[in-house]
Enzyme design. Structure first.
Site, PDB file in Angstrom:
ATOM      1  N   CYS A   2     -86.060  -8.675 -12.536  1.00  0.00           N
ATOM      2  CA  CYS A   2     -85.209  -7.490 -12.540  1.00  0.00           C
ATOM      3  C   CYS A   2     -83.841  -7.914 -12.026  1.00  0.00           C
ATOM      4  O   CYS A   2     -83.689  -8.984 -11.459  1.00  0.00           O
ATOM      5  CB  CYS A   2     -85.776  -6.426 -11.618  1.00  0.00           C
ATOM      6  SG  CYS A   2     -87.444  -5.958 -12.085  1.00  0.00           S
ATOM      7  N   ARG A  27     -81.558  -9.914 -17.208  1.00  0.00           N
ATOM      8  CA  ARG A  27     -82.703 -10.203 -16.344  1.00  0.00           C
ATOM      9  C   ARG A  27     -83.870  -9.241 -16.586  1.00  0.00           C
ATOM     10  O   ARG A  27     -84.967  -9.437 -16.047  1.00  0.00           O
ATOM     11  CB  ARG A  27     -82.277 -10.106 -14.880  1.00  0.00           C
ATOM     12  CG  ARG A  27     -81.189 -11.073 -14.489  1.00  0.00           C
ATOM     13  CD  ARG A  27     -80.800 -10.850 -13.056  1.00  0.00           C
ATOM     14  NE  ARG A  27     -81.872 -11.158 -12.167  1.00  0.00           N
ATOM     15  CZ  ARG A  27     -82.007 -12.275 -11.474  1.00  0.00           C
ATOM     16  NH1 ARG A  27     -81.092 -13.203 -11.561  1.00  0.00           N
ATOM     17  NH2 ARG A  27     -83.032 -12.465 -10.675  1.00  0.00           N
ATOM     18  N   TRP A  70     -87.580  -5.142 -15.515  1.00  0.00           N
ATOM     19  CA  TRP A  70     -88.572  -5.758 -16.400  1.00  0.00           C
ATOM     20  C   TRP A  70     -89.906  -5.399 -15.765  1.00  0.00           C
ATOM     21  O   TRP A  70     -90.227  -5.860 -14.672  1.00  0.00           O
ATOM     22  CB  TRP A  70     -88.383  -7.268 -16.448  1.00  0.00           C
ATOM     23  CG  TRP A  70     -89.314  -7.957 -17.422  1.00  0.00           C
ATOM     24  CD1 TRP A  70     -89.095  -8.156 -18.750  1.00  0.00           C
ATOM     25  CD2 TRP A  70     -90.588  -8.532 -17.125  1.00  0.00           C
ATOM     26  NE1 TRP A  70     -90.168  -8.817 -19.306  1.00  0.00           N
ATOM     27  CE2 TRP A  70     -91.096  -9.071 -18.335  1.00  0.00           C
ATOM     28  CE3 TRP A  70     -91.360  -8.662 -15.977  1.00  0.00           C
ATOM     29  CZ2 TRP A  70     -92.323  -9.702 -18.416  1.00  0.00           C
ATOM     30  CZ3 TRP A  70     -92.593  -9.294 -16.056  1.00  0.00           C
ATOM     31  CH2 TRP A  70     -93.066  -9.814 -17.275  1.00  0.00           C
ATOM     32  N   ASN A  96     -86.806  -6.359  -6.380  1.00  0.00           N
ATOM     33  CA  ASN A  96     -87.060  -7.392  -7.375  1.00  0.00           C
ATOM     34  C   ASN A  96     -88.184  -8.273  -6.863  1.00  0.00           C
ATOM     35  O   ASN A  96     -88.066  -8.850  -5.782  1.00  0.00           O
ATOM     36  CB  ASN A  96     -85.796  -8.235  -7.601  1.00  0.00           C
ATOM     37  CG  ASN A  96     -85.996  -9.281  -8.695  1.00  0.00           C
ATOM     38  OD1 ASN A  96     -86.950  -9.199  -9.469  1.00  0.00           O
ATOM     39  ND2 ASN A  96     -85.112 -10.247  -8.754  1.00  0.00           N
ATOM     40  N   GLY A  97     -89.274  -8.348  -7.613  1.00  0.00           N
ATOM     41  CA  GLY A  97     -90.403  -9.176  -7.195  1.00  0.00           C
ATOM     42  C   GLY A  97     -91.706  -8.463  -7.456  1.00  0.00           C
ATOM     43  O   GLY A  97     -91.754  -7.455  -8.162  1.00  0.00           O
ATOM     44  N   GLU A 443     -89.480 -26.472 -30.384  1.00  0.00           N
ATOM     45  CA  GLU A 443     -88.413 -25.596 -29.914  1.00  0.00           C
ATOM     46  C   GLU A 443     -88.001 -24.612 -31.022  1.00  0.00           C
ATOM     47  O   GLU A 443     -87.768 -23.431 -30.770  1.00  0.00           O
ATOM     48  CB  GLU A 443     -87.219 -26.437 -29.434  1.00  0.00           C
ATOM     49  CG  GLU A 443     -86.008 -25.667 -28.961  1.00  0.00           C
ATOM     50  CD  GLU A 443     -86.280 -24.681 -27.828  1.00  0.00           C
ATOM     51  OE1 GLU A 443     -87.360 -24.712 -27.229  1.00  0.00           O
ATOM     52  OE2 GLU A 443     -85.392 -23.840 -27.568  1.00  0.00           O
ATOM     53  N   LYS A 447     -88.276 -20.547 -30.700  1.00  0.00           N
ATOM     54  CA  LYS A 447     -87.100 -19.678 -30.886  1.00  0.00           C
ATOM     55  C   LYS A 447     -87.406 -18.591 -31.899  1.00  0.00           C
ATOM     56  O   LYS A 447     -87.067 -17.440 -31.715  1.00  0.00           O
ATOM     57  CB  LYS A 447     -85.930 -20.568 -31.369  1.00  0.00           C
ATOM     58  CG  LYS A 447     -84.602 -20.165 -30.884  1.00  0.00           C
ATOM     59  CD  LYS A 447     -84.173 -20.772 -29.575  1.00  0.00           C
ATOM     60  CE  LYS A 447     -85.122 -20.634 -28.461  1.00  0.00           C
ATOM     61  NZ  LYS A 447     -84.724 -21.207 -27.201  1.00  0.00           N
ATOM     62  N   GLU A 450     -89.818 -15.994 -30.470  1.00  0.00           N
ATOM     63  CA  GLU A 450     -89.206 -15.228 -29.389  1.00  0.00           C
ATOM     64  C   GLU A 450     -88.295 -14.111 -29.882  1.00  0.00           C
ATOM     65  O   GLU A 450     -88.323 -13.008 -29.347  1.00  0.00           O
ATOM     66  CB  GLU A 450     -88.400 -16.234 -28.543  1.00  0.00           C
ATOM     67  CG  GLU A 450     -87.810 -15.702 -27.296  1.00  0.00           C
ATOM     68  CD  GLU A 450     -87.042 -16.772 -26.540  1.00  0.00           C
ATOM     69  OE1 GLU A 450     -86.596 -17.767 -27.149  1.00  0.00           O
ATOM     70  OE2 GLU A 450     -86.874 -16.623 -25.329  1.00  0.00           O
ATOM     71  N   HIS A 466    -105.519 -33.453 -40.077  1.00  0.00           N
ATOM     72  CA  HIS A 466    -106.736 -33.303 -39.269  1.00  0.00           C
ATOM     73  C   HIS A 466    -107.163 -31.850 -39.134  1.00  0.00           C
ATOM     74  O   HIS A 466    -107.886 -31.502 -38.214  1.00  0.00           O
ATOM     75  CB  HIS A 466    -106.532 -33.946 -37.888  1.00  0.00           C
ATOM     76  CG  HIS A 466    -106.285 -35.420 -37.981  1.00  0.00           C
ATOM     77  ND1 HIS A 466    -107.273 -36.320 -38.308  1.00  0.00           N
ATOM     78  CD2 HIS A 466    -105.137 -36.145 -37.868  1.00  0.00           C
ATOM     79  CE1 HIS A 466    -106.767 -37.541 -38.366  1.00  0.00           C
ATOM     80  NE2 HIS A 466    -105.458 -37.457 -38.102  1.00  0.00           N
ATOM     81  N   LYS A 562     -84.364 -12.944 -19.311  1.00  0.00           N
ATOM     82  CA  LYS A 562     -83.756 -14.277 -19.266  1.00  0.00           C
ATOM     83  C   LYS A 562     -84.391 -15.141 -18.191  1.00  0.00           C
ATOM     84  O   LYS A 562     -84.653 -16.311 -18.395  1.00  0.00           O
ATOM     85  CB  LYS A 562     -82.257 -14.118 -19.014  1.00  0.00           C
ATOM     86  CG  LYS A 562     -81.482 -15.427 -19.007  1.00  0.00           C
ATOM     87  CD  LYS A 562     -81.408 -16.017 -20.396  1.00  0.00           C
ATOM     88  CE  LYS A 562     -80.642 -17.322 -20.446  1.00  0.00           C
ATOM     89  NZ  LYS A 562     -80.957 -18.054 -21.685  1.00  0.00           N
TER      90      LYS A 562
HETATM   91  O1  M6R Z   1     -84.266 -20.512 -16.634  1.00  0.00           O
HETATM   92  P1  M6R Z   1     -85.291 -21.485 -17.120  1.00  0.00           P
HETATM   93  O2  M6R Z   1     -84.736 -22.609 -17.904  1.00  0.00           O
HETATM   94  O3  M6R Z   1     -86.178 -22.001 -16.007  1.00  0.00           O
HETATM   95  O4  M6R Z   1     -86.239 -20.647 -18.082  1.00  0.00           O
HETATM   96  C1  M6R Z   1     -87.410 -21.197 -18.593  1.00  0.00           C
HETATM   97  C2  M6R Z   1     -87.964 -20.381 -19.756  1.00  0.00           C
HETATM   98  O5  M6R Z   1     -88.342 -19.116 -19.324  1.00  0.00           O
HETATM   99  C3  M6R Z   1     -86.947 -20.242 -20.886  1.00  0.00           C
HETATM  100  O6  M6R Z   1     -86.515 -21.478 -21.342  1.00  0.00           O
HETATM  101  C4  M6R Z   1     -87.538 -19.457 -22.068  1.00  0.00           C
HETATM  102  O7  M6R Z   1     -88.569 -20.179 -22.656  1.00  0.00           O
HETATM  103  C5  M6R Z   1     -86.407 -19.153 -23.061  1.00  0.00           C
HETATM  104  N1  M6R Z   1     -86.239 -17.735 -23.168  1.00  0.00           N
HETATM  105  C6  M6R Z   1     -86.619 -19.699 -24.410  1.00  0.00           C
HETATM  106  O8  M6R Z   1     -85.545 -19.416 -25.262  1.00  0.00           O
END
Ligand code: M6R
Length: 567
Positions: A2, A27, A70, A96-97, A443, A447, A450, A466, A562
């Site tokens: 958050c 966040r 969040w 937050n937490g 990756e 992406k 996500e 396989h 994020k």
């Molecule tokens: O802030 P960080 O690099 O530690 O975050 C790690 C992951 O949560 C972050 O890379 C996440 O996988 C991304 N949203 C991917 O695009």
């Protein structure tokens, strides 16, 4: 996950907190709220985005706290949105937490006749503060001691132009100006107002007023020096992900320049084993780091997903933590276990003053610039560059500016390549690679999942036969990444095998054509190990274009945030 923020001082608290919430929205963005210290406390909450709060009435309050959420406990409804009011309406709290013992605390409150109005863990804090029969700063200490888990919170009290602050397990920074004070979950939200911030440590608490910050730990007053905030608020734009991708060439230059001033920890030179730890995209950077460090230096390396990390400390270990935000709870927890076991730690992060930067024995700052879009793009490429520079340095080789200029030029070309095709999105989609290209494939698939919510998986080229090749038919499409000459024959064969079964193939290649239906040809890199910085770009753009075409918001994909500050 958050974002929390507070303002106290001579200016309009409502407007400053609302502006700050917009900067913190990356966040968490499922609900939001604000509390204003007027004649009594005025609380406004919404189940929507921060912009919904613009509707709230004008106010001349000088003190306010805000929250963008969040959800962890309770659905994203207005009732579950923060701030939460105490039973007597005199205290408002944003948190937050995750409070691990909240069920017990809830029962205790129920036994006292206090009914909670939300399903959140956070609401207990407001009631507990109101029950303490003492000065508020002391109440914050007492209540803080009873909360288990991550509990960083802000509280305001009716009739007081003060913000009570407590940090534990989630970040909190404070900037003090002339007759005013700001506090927020991260320094980005403070950056429009100050270039300095005091970063609170776990267990620290205090009170912020127009005359400054009084900070305490364990009942004792403490003094902390502010650090320089090395970021500036991002410009307003329609799509942050697109702007962040476009900014990559300059970001890479900043990472290279930052590395020139970085003193490599002595433990790196002698490390017998290097552990690389991260989550999501940052974990993919760790996989690349393992590969490049092993190839360049011969050092034994292990890349580990932070949430699976269980260190068995050995003499000569070094642990590298890769994290854009520096606040990812899984990564920080792994860092803490390394510290407990005496393993030297190095953080590679993009945020100065972040927990990872402050808590690791040494840290390297990427200087990629603020990354607001939830999907990591430029920070990933800068992480790859940082790990490459680290590997070269440990191997005793200097990386010249000319090499970086070549990467920047190639990045520019790759950013202009168009990988999006309608048919890719209408097919079962696979990302394929070998060696470093398998990492890029992973990756690319992450992406796409996500920000488009479409299923996509990545496989090593040689592994298809396989089992997974059984899925290949006219309804399948494969994006094949090829950047290494030595893997070219294998990839040519894989493409042939895929096409023979009717799958459509698109190659993203730095090594010329590989027999695919369509090729996106990227510049051949002098140093092949740098190619993953380039080859991932068409994949990032593919995900972005697909997301926009589907009418989604690539900057704020559903269910995500994020910075993942819960375990
Ligand atoms: O802030 P960080 O690099 O530690 O975050 C790690 C992951 O949560 C972050 O890379 C996440 O996988 C991304 N949203 C991917 O695009």
């Amino acid at each position: 996950m958050c974002g929390i923020i507070g303002y106290v001082g001579g200016r309009n608290a409502r407007d400053i907190v609302l502006e700050g919430l917009k900067l913190l929205e990356y966040r968490g963005y499922d609900s939001a709220g604000i509390a204003l210290v007027e004649d009594s406390l005025a609380v406004y909450k919404t189940a929507g985005r921060v912009r919904e709060l613009n509707m709230l009435p004008k106010s001349d309050a000088h003190t306010a706290i805000g929250h963008t959420r969040w959800a962890t406990h309770g659905r994203p409804t207005a009732a579950n949105a923060h701030p939460h009011l105490s039973f007597d309406g005199k205290i408002a709290v944003v948190h937050n937490g995750v409070i691990e013992n909240f069920a017990v605390l809830r029962e205790e409150l129920a036994a006292k006749g206090i009914t909670l109005l939300s399903d959140t863990d956070s609401e207990v804090i407001a009631h507990m503060l109101a029950l303490e029969n003492c000065d508020m700063t002391e109440a914050v200490r007492r209540v803080g001691e009873r909360l288990k888990g991550a509990a960083t919170f802000l509280a305001v009290k009716e009739g007081e132009d003060k913000i009570y602050i407590r940090r534990f397990g989630a970040s909190m920074a404070v900037s003090v100006g002339e007759g005013e004070g700001f506090c927020a979950s991260d320094v980005l939200a403070l950056s429009p107002h100050s270039d300095r911030a005091i970063v609170l440590g776990d267990g620290e608490y205090g009170v912020l007023s127009a005359s400054g910050l009084d900070l305490f730990k364990d009942g004792r007053r403490i003094k902390k020096q502010p650090i320089l905030i090395r970021c500036s608020p991002p410009k307003d734009c329609a799509c942050h992900m697109s702007a962040e991708l476009e900014e990559l060439p300059e970001a890479l230059q900043r990472t290279y320049d930052s590395f020139k001033n970085f003193h490599i920890p002595s433990e790196l030179a002698g490390a017998k084993r290097i552990l690389l730890v991260g989550c999501g995209t940052a974990y993919h950077a760790c996989l690349y780091g393992k590969l490049v460090l092993e190839r360049e230096t011969g050092a034994r390396c292990e890349a580990v997903v932070a949430s699976e990390f269980e260190p068995d400390a050995n003499e000569g270990d070094l642990a590298i933590f890769v994290t854009q935000s520096g606040e990812t709870a899984d990564t920080l927890s792994a860092l803490h276990s390394c510290k407990r076991q005496g393993i030297p730690t190095l953080a590679i992060t993009n945020v100065a003053g972040s927990s990872a930067a402050l808590e690791a024995d040494s840290s390297f700052l990427l200087e990629a610039g603020a990354e607001i879009a939830v999907a990591a793009t430029k920070s990933y490429c800068c992480q790859l560059l940082a790990l490459y520079l680290l590997a070269k340095k440990r191997a005793g080789h200097a990386v010249e500016q000319s090499e970086i200029s070549e990467v920047k030029r190639a990045a520019r070309e790759a950013l202009d390549a168009v990988a999006y095709e309608e048919r890719l999105m209408n097919s079962k989609l696979f990302f394929i690679g070998k060696g470093q290209d398998y990492i890029t494939a992973r990756e690319g698939a992450l992406k796409l999942r996500e920000i488009t919510y479409r299923q996509a998986d990545a496989y090593p080229a040689g592994e298809l036969k396989h089992g997974t090749i059984a899925l290949m038919d006219e309804g399948a499409a494969a994006i094949v990444v090829a950047t290494e000459e030595r893997a070219k024959c294998r990839l040519v064969a894989t493409v042939e095998e895929l096409r023979a079964r009717g799958a459509y193939t698109l190659a993203v290649s730095c090594v010329g054509e590989i027999g695919a239906d369509k090729h996106i040809l990227l510049p051949r890199m002098r140093e092949e190990a740098l190619a993953p910085i380039i080859s991932v770009l068409p994949l990032q753009y593919l995900a972005l274009t697909a997301s926009l075409t589907l009418g989604l918001d690539p900057d704020k994909p559903r269910n995500l945030a994020k910075s993942v500050t819960v375990i």
